[in-house]
Write an enzyme that holds these catalytic residues in place. Structure first.
Site, short mmCIF file in Angstrom:
data_model
loop_
_atom_site.label_atom_id
_atom_site.label_comp_id
_atom_site.label_asym_id
_atom_site.label_seq_id
_atom_site.Cartn_x
_atom_site.Cartn_y
_atom_site.Cartn_z
N HIS A 149 15.15 -4.65 -24.21
CA HIS A 149 15.69 -5.16 -22.95
C HIS A 149 15.04 -6.50 -22.63
O HIS A 149 14.17 -6.95 -23.37
CB HIS A 149 15.56 -4.15 -21.81
N HIS B 197 13.11 -7.79 -20.12
CA HIS B 197 11.92 -8.05 -19.29
C HIS B 197 10.89 -8.90 -20.04
O HIS B 197 10.73 -8.75 -21.25
CB HIS B 197 11.30 -6.73 -18.81
N ASP C 133 7.74 -8.84 -20.41
CA ASP C 133 6.71 -8.19 -21.22
C ASP C 133 7.31 -7.54 -22.48
O ASP C 133 6.63 -6.79 -23.19
CB ASP C 133 5.93 -7.15 -20.40
N HIS C 134 8.58 -7.87 -22.79
CA HIS C 134 9.22 -7.39 -24.02
C HIS C 134 9.79 -8.54 -24.85
O HIS C 134 10.03 -8.38 -26.04
CB HIS C 134 10.32 -6.38 -23.68
N HIS D 36 16.83 1.79 -16.70
CA HIS D 36 15.73 0.87 -16.37
C HIS D 36 16.32 -0.52 -16.14
O HIS D 36 16.02 -1.19 -15.16
CB HIS D 36 14.72 0.89 -17.51
N ASP E 218 11.30 0.71 -22.43
CA ASP E 218 10.88 1.27 -21.14
C ASP E 218 11.85 2.34 -20.64
O ASP E 218 11.98 2.56 -19.43
CB ASP E 218 10.77 0.17 -20.07
N HIS F 195 4.71 1.21 -23.46
CA HIS F 195 3.54 1.15 -22.58
C HIS F 195 2.65 2.37 -22.74
O HIS F 195 3.13 3.47 -23.01
CB HIS F 195 3.97 1.06 -21.10
FE FE Z 1 7.84 -3.08 -19.90
ZN ZN Z 2 10.86 -3.18 -18.63
#
Ligand code: FE
Ligand code: ZN
Length: 256
Positions: free
Chosen positions: A57, A59, A61-62, A115, A134, A172
């Site tokens: 996805h 985001h 942090d990805h 998400h 996530d 995570h």
């Molecule tokens: Fe994440």
């Molecule tokens: Zn995420």
């Protein structure tokens, strides 16, 4: 179909980035590179050639490492079609049931919104590996930023149809906090109690609790247990539907 070598790289606060390497061809995918440098270093140290980035996805942090890694390696970036405008450097946009190849290994795409509205997971059946970003966490699930409880519950059900031995490579290390919450809604679940003891020990030694298996998740993750008697009783909602149970569990976790 070949079996991938999978390496887990902890980055930032609590993210996991994965390298998935096909020995037969040398091709290597990076799943959800939050950052570039430690991931490139690890691949270089192993002599692995980065051929792909697989994003679950959009985001930061990805996808944070996407452009720098592409620049350094010339790899192909694959991501969810509904999010193709939000994935930096995307080359190939994929949908439900399409397949993606990394060397001689093949992943099936599962569309698992909730998400985010475009979230996908990569299922490498021959490697017993699911990269689910996530969506599903160890003893937890992602927050519903762009989806409804009904959507996320149906994503959970889709994942539950995979074999129990599937290893759950989530993005995570949230397991310990997830487990503490899980015990508040299912205090009498003996599998959950036993698993929490293991998880507490692992985290005390600063060791990862990920991956777990789908079988273990089905026994201990409240977000996969909306049909279980024991969770209904724990929530004191005996007459609710599974979607309502799931929604209530998610709501309580948001405020935990
Ligand atoms: Fe994440
Ligand atoms: Zn995420």
């Amino acid at each position: 179909m070949s079996r991938l070598d999978i390496v887990q790289i902890p980055v930032l606060q609590d993210n996991y980035v994965y390298l998935a390497h096909d020995k037969e061809t040398g091709e290597t995918a990076i799943i959800d590179p939050a950052v570039a440098e430690p991931v490139l270093d690890e691949a270089f140290k192993r002599g692995w050639t980065i051929s792909h980035i697989l994003n679950t996805h959009h985001h930061p942090d990805h996808v944070g490492g996407n452009l720098a890694i592409k620049e350094a390696t010339g790899c192909t970036i694959i991501g969810p079609r509904p999010d193709r405008d939000r994935i930096p450097g995307i080359d190939v946009a994929v949908d439900e049931s399409e397949t993606v190849r990394v060397g001689n290994a093949e992943a099936q795409i599962l569309f698992v919104p909730g998400h985010t509205r475009g979230h996908i997971a990569y299922w490498f059946a021959a490697s017993d590996a699911l990269f689910c970003g996530d969506t599903l966490f160890s003893m937890g699930c992602g927050r519903l930023f762009e989806g409804t409880p009904a959507q996320m519950w149906s994503s959970m059900q889709k994942i539950m149809r995979l074999p129990d031995e599937t290893r759950i490579y989530c993005a995570h290390e949230y397991t310990e906090a997830n487990g503490r919450f899980a015990l508040t809604v299912e205090p009498e679940n003996p599998d959950l109690q036993a698993r929490m003891a293991d998880v507490t020990r692992l985290r005390r030694d600063n060791r990862p609790t990920v991956p777990s298996t789908l079988g273990a998740e089905k026994r201990t993750n409240p977000f996969l247990r909306a049909e279980s008697e024991s969770l209904r009783n724990g929530l004191d909602m005996p007459r609710m539907t599974p979607v309502e149970i799931f929604a209530e569990t998610r709501k309580r976790k948001d405020h935990f």
